[in-house]
Design a protein around this motif. Structure first.
Motif, PDB file in Angstrom:
ATOM      1  N   GLN A 133     -80.738 -21.241 -35.543  1.00 23.29           N
ATOM      2  CA  GLN A 133     -82.155 -21.100 -35.178  1.00 23.29           C
ATOM      3  C   GLN A 133     -82.474 -21.885 -33.909  1.00 23.29           C
ATOM      4  OE1 GLN A 133     -84.340 -22.243 -38.668  1.00 23.29           O
ATOM      5  NE2 GLN A 133     -83.901 -20.321 -39.717  1.00 23.29           N
ATOM      6  N   LEU A 144     -80.372 -22.561 -31.479  1.00 23.56           N
ATOM      7  CA  LEU A 144     -79.779 -21.825 -30.360  1.00 23.56           C
ATOM      8  C   LEU A 144     -80.656 -20.633 -29.958  1.00 23.56           C
ATOM      9  CD1 LEU A 144     -76.026 -21.792 -31.401  1.00 23.56           C
ATOM     10  CD2 LEU A 144     -77.025 -22.996 -29.452  1.00 23.56           C
ATOM     11  N   LEU A 145     -81.156 -19.912 -30.938  1.00 27.45           N
ATOM     12  CA  LEU A 145     -81.997 -18.759 -30.652  1.00 27.45           C
ATOM     13  C   LEU A 145     -83.343 -19.157 -30.050  1.00 27.45           C
ATOM     14  CD1 LEU A 145     -81.278 -16.586 -33.821  1.00 27.45           C
ATOM     15  CD2 LEU A 145     -80.423 -16.220 -31.499  1.00 27.45           C
ATOM     16  N   ASP A 146     -83.849 -20.317 -30.432  1.00 24.13           N
ATOM     17  CA  ASP A 146     -85.121 -20.806 -29.905  1.00 24.13           C
ATOM     18  C   ASP A 146     -84.958 -21.468 -28.542  1.00 24.13           C
ATOM     19  OD1 ASP A 146     -86.459 -19.892 -32.123  1.00 24.13           O
ATOM     20  OD2 ASP A 146     -86.432 -21.829 -33.158  1.00 24.13           O
ATOM     21  N   GLY A 147     -83.719 -21.676 -28.110  1.00 30.70           N
ATOM     22  CA  GLY A 147     -83.467 -22.302 -26.819  1.00 30.70           C
ATOM     23  C   GLY A 147     -83.640 -23.808 -26.836  1.00 30.70           C
ATOM     24  N   VAL A 148     -83.518 -24.397 -27.994  1.00 31.47           N
ATOM     25  CA  VAL A 148     -83.683 -25.851 -28.124  1.00 31.47           C
ATOM     26  C   VAL A 148     -82.389 -26.546 -27.840  1.00 31.47           C
ATOM     27  CG1 VAL A 148     -84.292 -27.722 -29.691  1.00 31.47           C
ATOM     28  CG2 VAL A 148     -85.506 -25.557 -29.809  1.00 31.47           C
TER      29      VAL A 148
END
Length: 80
Positions: free
Chosen positions: A74, A76-80
């Motif tokens: 999650q 990685l997908l959120d760009g955190v």
């Protein structure tokens, strides 16, 4: 992660291990920053170690469920 699972699934038949073999095909990904092998396991989404290869479509669906619920994925997908 899914690439590793699909690759392990694909090579399993060519190894002729059979259903009751003492050797199994496993998969995981190496996390460079943490220097650990990781795979989402049934013990929890952030289980470190190798996971057994999915044996059928239902197990791939379960793997996808573990992946989308995993905080690591999650982030990685959120760009955190």
């Amino acid at each position: 992660m899914l690439n590793a699972a699909v690759t392990a699934y694909g090579i399993r038949p060519s190894l002729n291990l059979g259903e009751r073999g003492a050797i199994d095909v496993v998969f995981g990904v190496y996390l460079l920053e943490e220097r650990l092998v990781w795979s989402p396991g049934h013990a929890g989404p952030d289980w470190f170690g190798l996971a057994p290869t999915p044996r059928d479509a239902n197990e791939f669906v379960a793997l996808c469920g573990l992946l989308v619920s995993c905080p690591r994925i999650q982030a990685l997908l959120d760009g955190v």
